[in-house]
Design a protein around this motif. Structure first.
Motif, mmCIF file in Angstrom:
data_model
loop_
_atom_site.group_PDB
_atom_site.id
_atom_site.type_symbol
_atom_site.label_atom_id
_atom_site.label_comp_id
_atom_site.label_asym_id
_atom_site.label_seq_id
_atom_site.Cartn_x
_atom_site.Cartn_y
_atom_site.Cartn_z
ATOM 1 N N GLY A 5 27.067 2.436 -59.190
ATOM 2 C CA GLY A 5 27.150 1.036 -58.794
ATOM 3 C C GLY A 5 25.828 0.510 -58.270
ATOM 4 N N GLU A 6 25.899 -0.681 -57.775
ATOM 5 C CA GLU A 6 24.709 -1.383 -57.310
ATOM 6 C C GLU A 6 24.371 -1.029 -55.860
ATOM 7 N N ARG A 7 23.113 -1.122 -55.558
ATOM 8 C CA ARG A 7 22.637 -0.864 -54.198
ATOM 9 C C ARG A 7 23.327 -1.789 -53.189
ATOM 10 N N ALA A 8 23.502 -3.057 -53.537
ATOM 11 C CA ALA A 8 24.137 -4.028 -52.625
ATOM 12 C C ALA A 8 25.556 -3.605 -52.259
ATOM 13 N N GLU A 9 26.280 -3.007 -53.203
ATOM 14 C CA GLU A 9 27.633 -2.515 -52.922
ATOM 15 C C GLU A 9 27.597 -1.382 -51.899
ATOM 16 N N THR A 10 26.625 -0.501 -52.045
ATOM 17 C CA THR A 10 26.483 0.622 -51.111
ATOM 18 C C THR A 10 26.114 0.111 -49.725
ATOM 19 N N VAL A 11 25.190 -0.833 -49.651
ATOM 20 C CA VAL A 11 24.803 -1.415 -48.365
ATOM 21 C C VAL A 11 26.010 -2.066 -47.698
ATOM 22 N N PHE A 31 23.630 11.219 -36.484
ATOM 23 C CA PHE A 31 23.845 11.168 -37.922
ATOM 24 C C PHE A 31 23.191 9.888 -38.420
ATOM 25 N N TYR A 32 22.204 10.021 -39.290
ATOM 26 C CA TYR A 32 21.397 8.874 -39.702
ATOM 27 C C TYR A 32 21.484 8.694 -41.216
ATOM 28 N N VAL A 33 21.757 7.470 -41.643
ATOM 29 C CA VAL A 33 21.899 7.154 -43.055
ATOM 30 C C VAL A 33 20.896 6.062 -43.395
ATOM 31 N N ASP A 34 20.136 6.281 -44.453
ATOM 32 C CA ASP A 34 19.129 5.317 -44.871
ATOM 33 C C ASP A 34 19.124 5.255 -46.391
ATOM 34 N N ILE A 35 18.581 4.187 -46.922
ATOM 35 C CA ILE A 35 18.415 4.074 -48.361
ATOM 36 C C ILE A 35 16.929 4.201 -48.663
ATOM 37 N N ASP A 36 16.626 5.153 -49.522
ATOM 38 C CA ASP A 36 15.241 5.389 -49.922
ATOM 39 C C ASP A 36 15.041 4.808 -51.313
ATOM 40 N N ASN A 37 13.856 4.306 -51.544
ATOM 41 C CA ASN A 37 13.525 3.619 -52.782
ATOM 42 C C ASN A 37 12.306 4.284 -53.393
ATOM 43 N N GLU A 38 12.331 4.486 -54.678
ATOM 44 C CA GLU A 38 11.204 5.145 -55.322
ATOM 45 C C GLU A 38 9.939 4.280 -55.278
ATOM 46 N N GLN A 39 10.076 2.971 -55.414
ATOM 47 C CA GLN A 39 8.914 2.089 -55.459
ATOM 48 C C GLN A 39 8.241 1.921 -54.102
ATOM 49 N N ALA A 64 16.516 4.581 -59.150
ATOM 50 C CA ALA A 64 15.399 3.999 -58.404
ATOM 51 C C ALA A 64 15.637 4.041 -56.899
ATOM 52 N N TRP A 65 16.855 4.379 -56.463
ATOM 53 C CA TRP A 65 17.172 4.414 -55.039
ATOM 54 C C TRP A 65 18.224 5.493 -54.784
ATOM 55 N N ALA A 66 18.330 5.888 -53.530
ATOM 56 C CA ALA A 66 19.307 6.896 -53.121
ATOM 57 C C ALA A 66 19.644 6.711 -51.653
#
Length: 136
Positions: A5-11, A31-39, A64-66
């Motif tokens: 799915g899309e990054r916005a859905e995960t956020v 417990f820390y959760v972040d979104i990492d971006n390849e760019q 492109a993200w995780a």
């Protein structure tokens, strides 16, 4: 973790389930959760090319993200990781961990499947295997 799915859905899902603090999201200060971006981030900067290829084959494209999860050494974190995995992979995707190169799908994680002698997020098993003679 690489949710389908899309990054916005995960956020939006992270905002709903971890409303105390967002971007990065936290749970109980351990417990820390972040979104990492390849760019703009560090995604894949410390990955071996063959591990990236394994991931790409598992999900069918180059992501492109995780979602990245970091856990303080003050807690075990297993229950929290499994809760977050179930939430973010319920519609597909894969998760990776620091202990195997296998891209894990949710049914494998929930069933406790063993790949190369380890379960998902099996830090105890990994340390046991690394203590055996002939392993490094």
């Amino acid at each position: 973790m690489f949710p389908a799915g899309e990054r916005a859905e995960t956020v939006a899902s992270l905002d709903r389930h971890l409303p105390e603090q967002s971007d990065p999201w936290t749970l109980d200060g351990s417990f820390y959760v972040d979104i990492d971006n390849e760019q703009t981030g560090c995604l894949f900067s410390d990955w071996d090319p063959e591990d990236v290829a394994i991931l790409e084959a598992a999900i069918g494209h180059h992501p492109a993200w995780a979602v990245q999860i970091d856990i303080s050494g003050r807690i075990d974190g297993t229950a929290e990781v499994h809760q977050m995995i179930a939430l973010l992979l319920e519609h597909g995707g894969v998760a990776t961990d620091d202990y195997t190169t296998h891209p894990w799908i949710l049914p494998e994680i929930l069933s406790g499947a063993v790949i190369d002698g380890l379960r998902f997020f099996d830090f105890r098993g990994y340390h046991e295997l690394s203590r055996r003679p002939g392993r490094s």
